[in-house]
Design an enzyme around this catalytic site. Structure first.
Site, mmCIF file in Angstrom:
data_model
loop_
_atom_site.group_PDB
_atom_site.id
_atom_site.type_symbol
_atom_site.label_atom_id
_atom_site.label_comp_id
_atom_site.label_asym_id
_atom_site.label_seq_id
_atom_site.Cartn_x
_atom_site.Cartn_y
_atom_site.Cartn_z
ATOM 1 C CB CYS A 90 42.799 38.856 41.964
ATOM 2 S SG CYS A 90 43.625 38.613 40.437
ATOM 3 C CB CYS A 137 46.000 36.096 49.341
ATOM 4 S SG CYS A 137 45.410 36.955 47.883
ATOM 5 C CD GLU A 168 40.901 42.356 30.639
ATOM 6 O OE1 GLU A 168 41.160 41.517 31.543
ATOM 7 O OE2 GLU A 168 40.181 43.349 30.839
ATOM 8 C CD GLU A 218 29.188 44.441 41.150
ATOM 9 O OE1 GLU A 218 28.206 44.885 41.787
ATOM 10 O OE2 GLU A 218 30.342 44.880 41.292
ATOM 11 C CD GLU A 245 35.596 39.492 44.886
ATOM 12 O OE1 GLU A 245 36.395 40.031 44.099
ATOM 13 O OE2 GLU A 245 35.777 38.351 45.365
ATOM 14 C CE LYS A 276 39.160 37.449 47.023
ATOM 15 N NZ LYS A 276 38.965 37.669 45.581
ATOM 16 C CD GLU A 278 44.342 39.784 35.270
ATOM 17 O OE1 GLU A 278 43.703 39.041 36.045
ATOM 18 O OE2 GLU A 278 45.041 40.734 35.655
ATOM 19 C CB SER A 316 41.958 42.786 34.555
ATOM 20 O OG SER A 316 41.295 41.595 34.179
#
Lengths: 168, 625, 588
Positions: C303, C507, C286, C370, C365, C362, C283, C323
C-alpha cells in the site's frame, strides 16, 4: 544523433576499480583512501566510478558525493595535463604570492573562477601550505617544487612547459 | 646542557667519515638529490668506497653518505655536513662537490666560500656551533633530524631508539607511564596545550576492550612545517612515542593521520612502520611482552578542519570531516565509539624523551607551567627562515632577532627598524607586536596576549605589511576551510571576510567596524568546534593591537602601508624625487610625467596602482602604494 | 554545597529542575517550561549541534549547546544572558542575510521556524549583506520541491533520510560557504534514490523542502465546466485536517471535510477506506493462497508507494514477495475511471479523480505509467492534507461552521478495517480480521488484534489459527524495513506477512499532513483512527456490503480475472544494472 564518448572511464578500467575496492576490503570506512586510489587512477573522480564505489560499499551515492566534495584534494572535474600549484600559505602570502598567481592566470588566460585552461593543458590551484616556507614564495609545477619565485620567474616556468609541449 | 647543542653524538669509531646531505623539502627544491648523487660519484672517483646504509662499526676507510631530514636552516640550503669535522657547507651546488671531496674529505681543508657568513660579525662559521641560528637553539625534537638516515631503523636503535618503548612495554605499567607523563607536565604541542598525561589518564581508566591512539600529523596551519620535518627526518621517534601512548592507555591499534600535502612524510612513516613490524617492535607480540599493537598510516585528503579531533575521527571513519559536539570527548567515545587518544607528532616525540630520561629531566627546560621545548617554523620577513626549537619561556626577541637574525625589508635585506609584528599560531592565533618582544613564549602568556602557541607557525612581518590584509588572509583561509556545519562559523567567517574586503576597498564605515567586532565575539563564543571558536582570533588581535590601521582604512580611506590597492593614492614626494625618470619609463600606462632631473608627478586618472614605480625608485620617493 | 545533588536536579535560571533520564540538557530545560529555539534538534534523530540556538551558559563551563550537553546534577544553567541573546540574534541574522526572504509566497509561510524564531528574538534588521548566489528551484521530483535558497543546513532532512529511512538520497556536499544539501552528484531529487516519502520536507524547519503543490491544477479542473471532479479521501486525512483549523490532532472531521469538498465543486466524495476494504479482501485472498502453497512468503504489503519504490531499488529479488494488490488510492482511481463514466454519463477524459492524501509519495504513485490507460491516469491529481487545507482557506470556508456531510455511495462506504489503514499495523490487523475468519470459517467475535498495534519500529505477532500458524511483522521507517528485509533475504526470519509503512506511525505521520514537531500529534491521530473504527458498525472488510456489491457488479470473483485487471499491478527492478566490462580497445 552523435554519440558523446564518456571520459576515459567508461569501464575499460573497471577491473582497476574492483582491485582498489578489494584492496580495501570493500569497507565503507575506507572511503577516503578508496577515493584517493581512484583519483590516482583517473586524475579525478568520474561520476560513473563514484556510483560504482557507492554500490560496492553499500553507501548512498549522495554520501560518496558528499565526501568527494568535502576534501580539497578530490576533483570531480577532470584536471589539466599539467598541474600548477601556487602555495598561498602565510609565509608565501606575506612574500607576495598573489601577484605570482595573477601573473600565471593572466598568462594562461584563465577567467575568474576558472581553474583549468580550455585546452585542458593546465590546471592552476592554490594550496594552503606546502610546508616549504623557507623557500617562500613557492610554485609547484607537476610535483617539482620551485622556491623564491617572482611573477616573472613563475611565468617562465609556464613558458618552459609550453615549449616542451610544442617540441617534445 | 651545552653538549646538547652540537648536532649529534658522534657515531661509531672516531675515524668514521661521513657526509650528510639534507634532504628536507627546501634543500631538495634546491637540488639536494643531485648533490647527493654527485657526492656518491666523486667519492668513488677519489678511490674511496661509499657506504649508504648504516653500519654499527664503520671501517675507517669508507665514507658514509646519507640523506637526512630537514636541518632547519632552509634559507641556506642545500646543506651538507661533514663528520667528524662537523663542518657545515651551505648552498652547495653539484659543481661544488668535487672540491669538497678533494679538499675537505681528502685533505681536511675547508672550502671557505661555502661556509656560512654571520652577517652581523662577517665571520665565517665552520659549523652549527658557530652559527647564531643554531647556537641559540635547544634542539631536542629536531636534534637527530639532521643527522640520522630516516630510512634506517638500525641507526635509530643504535642511537638509543625504541629503548623507551621497550621499557614501557616490559617494565612499566600503564599507570606508571601515565603518572610519569603527568609528572613531566607535558602539554599537547598541537594547539590548545592540554596536559597530555590527563588526556591519557582519562582514556586509560575507561573500561573498554578496544581503544585507539591516533597521531595527529595533519599539520594544516599554513606557515608551519615542524611536524613534516620530524616525520621526514626521524620517523621512528614519532612511532616510538605512539607506541608508548598505546601502551599507556591499553590500545592495540594506532593510526597516523598525515596531511596529504606531505607525500614524503607519508612514505617515511610507512617505511618506519614496516621496518618496526619486521623488527618485531609492532605486531602480535611487541618486545616479547605478549601484547599486540598495530599501526596504520592514513593520508588526509585536504581539509584543515580534520586537525580537530572529532573531525579527524569522522574522516578516518570514511565520512565528511565535520566535527561533532563534545562531550562525549574522544577519550570516552572516539574512533568507532571507542576510547581514543589523539596526540600531535611533536607531543609524541617528547613522550619518548620523558620515558627515556625521566620527567625531572624534561622539566629542566621551559617554564613550570609550560615545560620542555617547542619547535617553531620561523618564516616571513626574517633573515633566517627555517625550523627552530627553543625552550618555552624564550622571548620573541631571542627567536626573531638572535636566531632569526632580524627583520628584512621589501627587498629582502636586513632592516634594523623593520619589525612590525609576528603572527603566531596560524589561522587560530593572533598577532604580537613590538611591545611583546620580551614576552616569554609559553601557552599561558600567549593566550593572555590574545594569541596562541598553536602548532608553532611564527610569521614575522615588516613595516610594509598591512595588518588588515593579514587578518583578511587568515579569514579567507578559515572561511574556505570551515566545514560548513555550524551557522556561526560557516556564515560568520564569510561575513567577516566580506567586511574586511569592505574595509580594504573603502566601503566600510564605523558601523562595519563595530559589527565586525561583535560578530567576531559571537563566532568565538558560539561556534561548535575549535576551528570556529578560534577563527576570529586574527581579526580580534589585529583590532586590539592595530586599531589605528583599521581606523585609517575606514575613516580616512587610507592604507598606511599602501598594500591595499583600492585605497592606494600613489604620489611622488617632490623632495625625494631626483628626476631620474626610471619610474616614468617603467610605468605600463604612461601615468608618470616630469622633466629629467625635476620632480615627477603621477596622473591619478591614468594610474592603475600597480606599484611598479615604487619598486623601481631608488630614492623611495614614491609613496602611498 | 548544593543540597539537591542527591535528588538529581539541576538549576535552570534559578529554579531547581529534576532530572529524569532526559537525553540531554535541552530536554530538561524544555521540560522546565522554557522553549529554547532549535533548528537542528529532533528527538528522533542523532544530536547534530549546528544551529547554535540552544546555547546556554553553564557555570564553570561557559557557553555550551544544551542539545549536546548531558544533564548533570548540580549544574547551574542560565538560558538568557546578554551574550547569549546577542549570539542567537547574530546566528539568525546570518541565516536571514542569505535566505530567500520571499515569505508570503513560501509554502512554509506562517509554519516556518526561521520566521518564528526571528520574530521571537525580535530581529528588526539584518545587519549582514547577502553573499550567496541565487540558486534555481529543483522541480525534478513529482512529489517534492527543493529550494536551496531557503536551506539553513540544519541537516534534519539528511539525518531523517539516512537514520530513519536508511536511504541517504540527500546529503551534505561541498564545504564552508559552499556547503549544501544535495542529491548525489548535484542532480535533481527526482533523478536519484529518493522514494518520495517527503519526511525531509516534514522535518524541514523552512521552505527549503516542501511537497510539490497541485492546487492550481485542481482548481483548474474544478473551474472547467466540461470536467467532472470526484475526490477520494484517505483515512489519515480526516484525523489531521482539523489541525489546520485549530482542532486538536486526532479529531475526526470527515463530515466537515466532505462538505468542504462539495462546496469546492467536487461532484462525488468517495472514501479511500472503501478501497482499503477492497484491498483487504484481495490481499487476504492472495495471502491465504500463498500460505496454502507455501510460495512467495513472506508476503509484503504494497500500500505504501515509498516502500514499493524502496523495494524496487534495493530488494528487486524480493519483488515477487510483494502483494500484487494496488494501493487503495490506485484501486479506487481505477474503479472510478472504469465505472463512473458510464454511471455519470460523461466521457472518460472529462472525469477527473483527485485524491486527498496524507502522503507525498502518492503523487509519485499516481504518475507511474502502469496506472494510466490510454494516456489518462487513474488518479489525475493528488493533494496533500495541507493542500486541501489551503484550498478550503482560499475558498474562505469556515471549517468549523460547515454543516455535516457524508461520503457518496457506493465508493464512500467503509468498515473500521478500512479506516485503520492509516495507522502502522492497521493493514495487518485488517487483513487478520479477514484471513482469520477465512481460515476458521467462523465469525470473529472480537476483531481487535492488539499485538500488531503500538509505536515500536518493528513489532512481531505470532498467532495460531486452528492448525495454521501466522507469523506477522509490522515495521515503520524504511531503515527498519531494510534490516528486516535483509534478514528475510538471508532466510534468518521465518515470517508470513510483513506490513511496511515508510513514515513513522504509518500514514497518520505522512509528510502531507499538517506540520507538527514530535510524535504527539501523530499519536493522537492514530488514536482518532482506532476510535473511529470503534464507532463504526462494521469492522471487517469482508462485511462491507458495497465491496460485495462491487464484486457482483464489476469485479467478479475475489482474486479473479477482472479483479486482477483492475486491482493488481506489477513491479519494476530499479536497481541500476551492474556495469559490464566492455572489450578493451587498443592498449591502455
Amino acid at each position: 544523433m552523435t554519440h558523446t564518448p564518456k571520459p576515459d572511464c567508461a569501464g575499460r578500467r573497471l577491473t582497476k576499480i574492483r582491485d582498489i575496492l578489494d584492496r580495501h576490503g570493500r569497507r565503507a570506512s575506507r572511503l577516503v583512501p578508496i577515493l584517493q586510489a581512484v583519483q590516482e587512477e583517473y586524475r579525478y573522480l568520474p561520476r560513473e566510478v563514484l556510483t560504482e564505489v557507492a554500490a560496492a560499499l553499500e553507501v548512498s551515492p549522495a554520501r560518496v558525493f558528499g565526501v568527494a566534495t568535502f576534501y580539497s584534494h578530490f576533483a570531480i572535474e577532470p584536471k589539466g595535463k599539467h598541474l600548477v600549484k601556487l602555495c598561498d600559505g602565510t609565509a608565501c602570502h606575506v612574500k607576495d604570492s598573489i601577484p605570482i598567481l595573477e601573473a600565471i592566470r593572466r598568462r594562461l588566460g584563465l577567467k575568474a573562477g576558472q581553474r583549468t585552461t580550455s585546452d585542458r593543458l593546465f590546471t592552476v590551484e592554490t594550496v594552503a601550505c606546502l610546508g616549504a616556507c623557507g623557500l617562500a614564495p613557492v610554485v609547484v609545477v607537476d610535483d617539482q617544487v620551485h622556491g623564491q619565485m617572482t611573477p616573472e620567474s613563475a611565468v617562465q616556468l609556464i613558458e618552459d612547459v609550453l615549449a616542451r609541449e610544442v617540441a617534445p | 646542557m651545552r653538549a646538547e647543542r652540537t648536532p649529534a653524538p658522534s657515531p661509531g669509531a672516531p675515524a668514521a667519515r661521513r657526509v650528510v646531505v639534507c634532504a628536507g623539502t627546501g634543500c631538495v627544491a634546491g637540488g639536494a638529490y643531485d648533490v647527493f648523487q654527485a657526492f656518491a660519484a666523486q667519492i668513488r672517483a677519489a678511490g674511496l668506497s661509499v657506504v649508504t646504509e648504516f653500519r654499527p662499526e664503520p671501517n675507517g676507510h669508507d665514507v658514509r653518505l646519507n640523506p637526512s631530514g630537514c636541518q632547519g636552516f632552509c634559507q641556506m640550503g642545500p646543506l651538507v655536513t661533514l663528520l667528524p669535522e662537523g663542518v657545515l657547507y651551505t648552498r652547495v651546488k653539484v659543481a661544488d662537490v668535487a672540491e669538497i671531496v678533494s679538499r675537505t674529505l681528502l685533505k681536511g681543508e675547508w672550502v671557505e666560500r661555502l661556509l656560512y657568513v654571520d652577517p652581523a660579525t662577517r665571520r665565517r662559521c665552520r659549523g652549527p656551533e658557530q652559527i647564531p641560528f643554531y647556537q641559540r637553539q635547544q634542539r631536542y625534537v629536531l636534534r637527530e633530524c639532521g643527522l640520522l638516515d630516516p630510512g634506517s631503523i638500525q641507526e635509530y636503535v643504535h642511537h638509543g631508539g625504541y629503548a623507551a618503548a621497550r621499557k614501557a612495554f616490559r617494565e612499566l605499567t600503564p599507570e606508571q607511564i601515565c603518572q610519569e607523563i603527568v609528572r613531566s607536565g607535558l602539554r599537547g604541542r598541537g594547539g590548545g596545550g592540554f596536559p597530555t598525561g590527563r588526556k591519557w589518564e582519562a582514556a586509560r581508566t575507561q573500561a573498554s576492550p578496544k581503544k585507539y591512539v591516533i597521531c595527529n600529523a595533519d599539520e594544516g596551519d599554513p606557515g608551519a612545517f615542524m611536524n613534516r620535518s620530524v616525520m621526514e627526518g626521524n620517523p621512528h621517534s614519532v612511532l616510538e612515542g605512539l607506541m608508548i601512548a598505546a601502551r599507556a592507555i591499553g590500545a592495540d591499534e594506532t593510526l597516523i593521520y598525515v596531511r596529504a600535502e606531505y607525500p614524503l612524510a607519508v612514505q617515511r612513516m610507512r617505511q618506519a612502520v614496516a621496518d618496526a613490524e619486521a623488527a618485531g617492535f609492532l605486531g602480535s607480540n611487541v618486545f616479547d611482552s605478549g601484547l599486540a599493537l598495530r599501526c596504520e598510516v592514513m593520508e588526509g585528503a585536504g581539509a584543515f578542519v580534520c586537525g580537530e579531533e572529532t573531525a579527524m575521527i569522522a574522516s578516518i571513519e570514511g565520512q565528511r570531516g565535520m566535527p561533532r559536539p563534545k562531550p562525549p570527548f574522544p577519550a570516552q567515545s572516539g574512533l568507532w565509539g571507542r576510547p581514543t587518544v589523539i596526540n600531535n607528532v611533536e607531543t609524541l616525540v617528547h613522550v619518548v624523551r620523558v620515558i627515556r630520561e625521566g620527567a625531572e629531566n624534561f622539566r629542566k627546560l621551559g617554564t613550570p607551567a609550560s615545560p620542555g621545548t617547542k619547535t617553531f617554523a620561523l618564516t616571513g620577513h626574517v633573515v633566517n627562515t627555517g625550523l627552530v626549537e627553543v625552550p618555552f619561556g624564550a622571548t620573541l626577541r631571542e627567536v626573531v632577532f638572535d636566531i632569526g637574525g632580524g627583520v628584512t625589508d621589501r627587498r629582502g635585506k636586513a632592516s634594523r627598524d623593520g619589525f612590525k609584528a609576528v603572527q603566531i599560531g596560524g589561522p587560530s592565533g593572533g598577532c604580537l607586536t613590538r611591545e611583546h618582544l620580551d614576552l616569554p613564549l609559553d601557552y599561558d602568556s600567549l593566550r593572555s596576549a590574545g594569541a596562541m602557541v598553536g602548532s608553532g607557525g611564527l610569521v614575522v612581518m615588516n613595516q610594509h605589511t598591512c595588518m588588515v590584509s593579514i587578518a583578511r588572509f587568515f579569514m579567507d583561509f578559515t572561511q574556505r576551510e570551515s566545514c560548513g556545519k555550524c551557522v556561526l562559523c560557516r556564515e560568520g567567517t564569510r561575513q567577516m571576510l566580506a567586511m574586511l574586503d569592505d574595509i580594504m576597498e573603502g566601503r566600510a564605515n564605523g558601523e562595519t567596524l563595530a559589527l565586525l567586532e561583535k560578530l567576531a565575539r559571537a563566532v568565538q563564543k558560539g561556534s561548535l568546534c575549535g576551528l570556529g571558536k578560534t577563527a576570529p582570533n586574527p581579526v580580534l588581535s589585529t583590532l586590539r593591537y592595530f586599531r589605528a590601521e583599521y581606523d585609517a582604512h575606514v575613516f580616512h580611506q587610507h592604507c598606511p602601508t599602501g598594500q591595499c590597492k583600492a585605497l592606494a593614492k600613489p604620489a611622488i614626494d617632490p623632495v625625494k624625487c631626483k628626476g631620474c625618470t626610471a619610474c616614468a619609463r617603467k610605468c605600463p600606462v604612461g601615468a608618470i610625467r616630469g622633466e629629467k632631473k625635476q620632480p615627477h608627478q603621477i596622473d591619478p586618472a591614468k594610474c592603475i596602482k600597480c606599484g611598479v614605480c615604487a619598486e623601481v625608485c631608488k630614492f623611495e620617493a614614491v609613496v602611498g602604494v | 554545597m548544593n543540597q539537591n545533588v542527591t535528588t538529581r536536579s539541576l538549576n535552570v535560571d534559578g529554579r531547581e529542575v529534576p532530572i529524569n533520564g532526559e537525553r540531554n540538557l535541552l530536554e530538561v530545560i524544555r521540560k522546565a517550561g522554557i522553549d529554547l529555539p532549535t533548528f537542528c534538534y529532533h528527538s528522533d534523530l542523532s544530536v547534530y549541534g549546528a544551529c547554535r540556538l540552544c546555547l546556554v551558559e553553564i557555570e564553570g563551563r561557559g557557553i555550551q549547546g544544551a542539545c549536546s550537553t548531558p544533564a548533570e546534577p548540580g549544574m547551574k544553567v542560565r538560558t538568557q544572558t546578554a551574550e547569549i541573546r546577542e549570539i542567537r540574534q547574530i546566528a539568525i541574522e546570518l541565516l536571514l542575510a542569505n535566505h530567500n526572504q520571499q515569505c508570503p509566497t513560501c509554502p512554509k509561510n506562517t509554519a516556518c521556524q526561521l520566521q518564528d524564531v526571528a520574530r521571537k528574538l525580535g530581529i528588526r534588521k539584518v545587519r549582514f549583506k547577502p553573499l550567496h548566489e541565487p540558486e534555481p528551484l529543483d522541480e525534478t521530483s513529482v512529489s517534492l520541491v527543493r529550494d536551496p535558497g531557503k536551506c539553513v543546513l540544519c541537516g534534519d532532512c539528511v539525518r531523517f533520510c539516512a537514520e530513519i529511512q536508511g536511504i541517504g538520497a540527500i546529503d551534505f556536499a561541498f564545504r564552508g560557504h559552499d556547503a549544501a544539501v544535495l542529491p548525489a552528484f548535484g542532480l535533481g531529487l527526482g533523478e536519484g534514490e529518493c522514494v518520495n516519502c517527503g519526511q525531509c520536507a516534514a522535518v524541514c524547519p523552512t521552505g527549503a523542502l516542501s511537497p510539490r503543490p497541485e492546487v492550481d491544477a485542481v482548481w483548474q479542473a474544478l473551474h472547467d465546466p466540461a470536467k467532472t471532479v470526484v475526490a477520494q479521501v484517505a483515512p489519515a486525512v480526516r484525523v489531521a485536517l482539523g489541525e489546520i483549523f485549530g482542532l486538536p490532532p486526532g479529531t475526526v472531521s470527515s463530515s466537515q471535510l466532505v462538505t468542504a469538498l462539495r462546496r469546492l465543486g467536487v461532484a462525488k466524495v468517495y472514501d479511500t477506506a472503501f478501497s482499503a476494504d477492497l484491498t483487504v479482501v484481495e490481499e487476504a485472498h492472495e495471502f491465504l493462497q500463498r500460505k496454502a502453497s507455501g510460495q512467495r512468503l513472506p508476503q509484503f504489503t504494497s500500500c505504501c508507494p515509498a516502500w514499493v519504490k524502496f523495494a524496487e531499488q534495493y530488494f528487486p529479488d524480493l519483488l515477487p514477495n510483494l502483494s500484487s494488490c494496488k494501493s487503495p488510492q490506485q484501486m479506487l482511481g481505477a474503479l472510478c475511471k472504469a465505472i463512473l463514466p458510464a454511471e455519470l454519463g460523461i466521457p472518460r477524459r472529462d472525469l477527473v479523480v483527485v485524491s486527498i492524501m496524507p502522503c507525498t509519495a502518492k503523487k509519485f504513485e499516481a504518475k507511474r505509467p502502469e496506472f494510466a490507460r490510454d494516456g489518462l491516469p487513474d488518479v489525475d491529481h493528488v493533494l496533500t492534507t495541507q493542500e486541501l487545507g489551503r484550498m478550503i482557506e482560499e475558498a474562505g470556508l469556515r471549517f468549523a461552521d460547515l454543516e455535516p456531510g457524508s461520503f457518496d455511495l457506493p465508493l464512500g462506504f467503509k468498515t473500521g478495517a478500512g479506516i485503520i489503514f492509516g495507522n502502522s499495523g492497521g493493514v495487518s490487523e485488517a487483513v487478520l480480521r479477514c484471513a482469520v475468519e477465512k481460515l476458521t470459517g467462523q465469525s470473529l467475535a472480537n476483531p481487535d488484534f492488539y499485538q500488531v498495534r503500538g509505536e515500536a519500529g518493528v513489532r512481531f505477532a505470532d498467532l495460531s489459527v486452528h492448525d495454521t500458524r501466522l507469523r506477522l511483522a509490522v515495521v515503520h521507517g524504511l531503515k527498519n524495513a531494510r534490516i528486516l528485509a535483509e534478514k528475510v533475504r538471508r532466510g534468518e526470519h521465518a515470517l508470513d506477512l510483513i506490513e511496511v509503512m515508510a513514515c513513522p506511525g504509518g500514514c497518520v505521520g505522512g509528510a502531507g499532513q499538517p506540520v507538527s514537531r514530535g510524535a504527539a500529534a501523530r499519536q493522537s491521530r492514530a488514536r482518532g483512527l482506532y476510535d473511529a473504527d470503534k464507532h463504526l458498525e462494521l469492522h471487517k472488510s469482508q462485511e462491507n456490503p458495497f465491496v460485495t456489491g462491487c464484486y457482483q457488479r464489476h469485479l467478479g470473483e475475489v482474486g479473479g480475472h477482472e479483479a486482477h485487471q483492475l486491482l493488481h499491478t506489477r513491479y519494476e527492478n530499479r536497481r541500476s544494472p551492474a556495469p559490464s566490462e566492455p572489450p578493451a580497445h587498443g592498449t591502455l
